[in-house]
Design a protein around this motif. Structure first.
Motif, mmCIF file in Angstrom:
data_model
loop_
_atom_site.group_PDB
_atom_site.id
_atom_site.type_symbol
_atom_site.label_atom_id
_atom_site.label_comp_id
_atom_site.label_asym_id
_atom_site.label_seq_id
_atom_site.Cartn_x
_atom_site.Cartn_y
_atom_site.Cartn_z
ATOM 1 N N ASP A 1 92.817 -9.254 16.981
ATOM 2 C CA ASP A 1 92.027 -9.561 18.207
ATOM 3 C C ASP A 1 92.059 -8.398 19.605
ATOM 4 N N ARG A 2 90.771 -8.019 19.717
ATOM 5 C CA ARG A 2 90.536 -6.870 20.464
ATOM 6 C C ARG A 2 91.034 -5.570 20.090
ATOM 7 N N LEU A 3 90.915 -5.401 18.777
ATOM 8 C CA LEU A 3 91.407 -4.352 18.192
ATOM 9 C C LEU A 3 90.415 -3.013 18.526
ATOM 10 N N PHE A 4 89.400 -3.415 18.527
ATOM 11 C CA PHE A 4 88.214 -2.272 18.864
ATOM 12 C C PHE A 4 87.652 -2.611 20.133
ATOM 13 N N ALA A 5 86.916 -1.635 20.706
ATOM 14 C CA ALA A 5 86.151 -1.565 21.858
ATOM 15 C C ALA A 5 84.962 -0.563 21.822
ATOM 16 N N VAL A 6 83.940 -1.006 22.500
ATOM 17 C CA VAL A 6 82.969 -0.024 22.621
ATOM 18 C C VAL A 6 82.958 0.633 24.062
ATOM 19 N N VAL A 7 82.785 2.115 23.937
ATOM 20 C CA VAL A 7 82.818 2.627 25.558
ATOM 21 C C VAL A 7 81.645 3.606 25.420
ATOM 22 N N GLY A 8 81.544 3.728 26.819
ATOM 23 C CA GLY A 8 80.331 4.753 27.275
ATOM 24 C C GLY A 8 80.712 6.181 26.927
ATOM 25 N N PRO A 9 79.818 7.303 27.173
ATOM 26 C CA PRO A 9 79.984 8.513 27.126
ATOM 27 C C PRO A 9 81.142 8.973 27.885
ATOM 28 N N ASP A 10 81.516 8.212 28.956
ATOM 29 C CA ASP A 10 82.542 8.815 30.129
ATOM 30 C C ASP A 10 83.924 8.074 29.551
ATOM 31 N N GLY A 11 84.037 7.357 28.343
ATOM 32 C CA GLY A 11 85.104 6.521 27.926
ATOM 33 C C GLY A 11 85.275 5.389 28.733
ATOM 34 N N ALA A 12 84.531 5.045 29.638
ATOM 35 C CA ALA A 12 84.888 3.681 30.186
ATOM 36 C C ALA A 12 84.206 2.365 29.382
ATOM 37 N N MET A 13 84.953 1.434 29.197
ATOM 38 C CA MET A 13 84.845 0.444 28.325
ATOM 39 C C MET A 13 83.475 -0.395 28.708
ATOM 40 N N VAL A 14 82.531 -0.574 27.825
ATOM 41 C CA VAL A 14 81.178 -1.337 27.917
ATOM 42 C C VAL A 14 81.653 -2.913 28.148
ATOM 43 N N TRP A 15 80.846 -3.423 29.110
ATOM 44 C CA TRP A 15 81.528 -5.052 29.209
ATOM 45 C C TRP A 15 80.076 -5.800 29.363
ATOM 46 N N GLN A 16 80.230 -7.239 29.259
ATOM 47 C CA GLN A 16 78.885 -8.101 28.912
ATOM 48 C C GLN A 16 78.454 -8.048 30.562
ATOM 49 N N GLY A 17 79.358 -7.973 31.354
ATOM 50 C CA GLY A 17 78.406 -7.961 32.980
ATOM 51 C C GLY A 17 77.474 -6.893 33.217
ATOM 52 N N GLU A 18 77.573 -5.592 32.267
ATOM 53 C CA GLU A 18 76.703 -4.740 32.531
ATOM 54 C C GLU A 18 75.502 -4.626 31.302
ATOM 55 N N SER A 19 76.362 -5.206 29.974
ATOM 56 C CA SER A 19 75.384 -4.911 28.859
ATOM 57 C C SER A 19 75.541 -6.240 28.106
ATOM 58 N N PRO A 20 74.841 -7.240 28.587
ATOM 59 C CA PRO A 20 75.180 -8.742 27.963
ATOM 60 C C PRO A 20 74.715 -8.586 26.348
ATOM 61 N N ARG A 21 73.897 -7.720 25.788
ATOM 62 C CA ARG A 21 73.747 -7.647 24.409
ATOM 63 C C ARG A 21 74.856 -7.478 23.731
ATOM 64 N N LEU A 22 75.789 -6.983 24.329
ATOM 65 C CA LEU A 22 77.015 -6.539 23.728
ATOM 66 C C LEU A 22 77.622 -7.862 22.786
ATOM 67 N N VAL A 23 77.375 -8.841 23.109
ATOM 68 C CA VAL A 23 77.988 -10.336 22.529
ATOM 69 C C VAL A 23 77.312 -10.700 21.367
ATOM 70 N N THR A 24 75.935 -9.965 21.056
ATOM 71 C CA THR A 24 75.414 -10.130 19.759
ATOM 72 C C THR A 24 75.741 -9.318 18.714
ATOM 73 N N ILE A 25 76.722 -8.401 18.979
ATOM 74 C CA ILE A 25 77.503 -7.723 17.846
ATOM 75 C C ILE A 25 78.655 -8.360 17.315
ATOM 76 N N ARG A 26 78.552 -8.662 15.867
ATOM 77 C CA ARG A 26 79.691 -9.228 15.373
ATOM 78 C C ARG A 26 80.313 -8.363 14.547
ATOM 79 N N GLY A 27 81.697 -8.201 14.581
ATOM 80 C CA GLY A 27 82.464 -7.519 13.779
ATOM 81 C C GLY A 27 83.470 -8.325 12.728
ATOM 82 N N ARG A 28 83.423 -7.723 11.658
ATOM 83 C CA ARG A 28 84.300 -8.664 10.703
ATOM 84 C C ARG A 28 85.189 -7.671 9.970
#
Length: 256
Positions: free
Chosen positions: A27-54
């Protein structure tokens, strides 16, 4: 039960699992980050939730998929190039998963991004208990919320808006989870960590990847306000590791 292999991305239903001090496996083993290393979150990028990882092949490979983007299967880099990142609970670094993953994720989000892995979960599991290892919610709490939303003439919200790991049925009183100090679920013991303070992620349609507010935050603000926001659900520590499965009994052994 639901696990979220990539922070902020789509959940994966789990019928049974061995929970540990860090929660559900991967659970939460991976994360998406921006060029500055800050975590990308749904509040600013709602399309993040369309990505499914298995995770596949004994967790050696990660399958990424999203509507309109097809699938990408990549070898999981468990060690290798480390990037400085700002991801909650991580030690300030993450293991980069390569250029192909970065290109794919960036294409889905429409912004530069990279996919990183937590560098040493085993070490974190051996450290002090994490009071936020699991997010627990009850169906009665959601039913009560949706009844209040309906009184406003708005549409109900589904449970996935709150991204819980464990959903408990059979508690007639809404927000019973708030009062739990310790409970057993299957072979695991879980203890209260803190109330779950909710943010703009709850305004995102978790199926479409678009912001669809103002509910549920508007209604929650009327009866669940805390000093630091509005609460809904319980974040919990895993006090005793063990197997849990959908349908397991829940026994509260100590109340707050």
């Amino acid at each position: 039960m639901t696990s979220y292999p990539i922070k902020g991305c789509a959940g994966v239903a789990v019928e049974r699992a061995e929970v540990t001090p860090t929660g559900l496996p991967h659970d939460r083993l991976f994360a998406v980050v921006g060029p500055d290393g800050a975590m990308v979150w749904q509040g600013e990028s709602p399309r993040l939730v369309t990505i499914r990882g298995r995770l596949l092949h004994d967790n050696a490979k990660l399958e990424l998929s999203a509507p309109g983007a097809g699938e990408l299967v990549l070898d999981v880099a468990a060690d290798g190039e480390s990037l400085p990142v700002d991801v909650e609970k991580w030690p300030g670094s993450g293991i980069d998963q390569g250029a192909e993953a970065a290109e794919w994720v960036s294409g889905v989000l429409g912004r530069p991004a990279r996919l990183v892995r937590e560098p040493d979960r085993a070490s974190r599991a051996r450290s002090a208990s994490d009071p936020t290892a699991l997010l627990v919610l009850s169906l009665s709490s959601l039913d009560d919320l949706n009844a209040r939303i309906a009184e406003r003439g708005a549409d109900p919200v589904p449970m996935d808006r709150f991204r819980p790991n464990v959903v408990i049925s059979g508690w007639p009183e809404p927000h019973t989870e708030d009062r739990v100090s310790r409970m057993t679920v299957g072979g695991a013991e879980i203890g209260f960590g803190e109330l779950a303070i909710r943010c703009a992620v709850t305004l995102v349609d978790q199926s479409a990847g678009v912001r669809a507010g103002p509910e549920p935050l508007r209604t929650l603000a009327g009866y669940r306000r805390e000093p630091d926001g509005v609460s809904f659900g319980m974040k919990a520590a895993v006090l005793t590791s063990g197997g849990i499965a959908v349908g397991d009994g829940v026994t509260v052994t100590e109340w707050r």
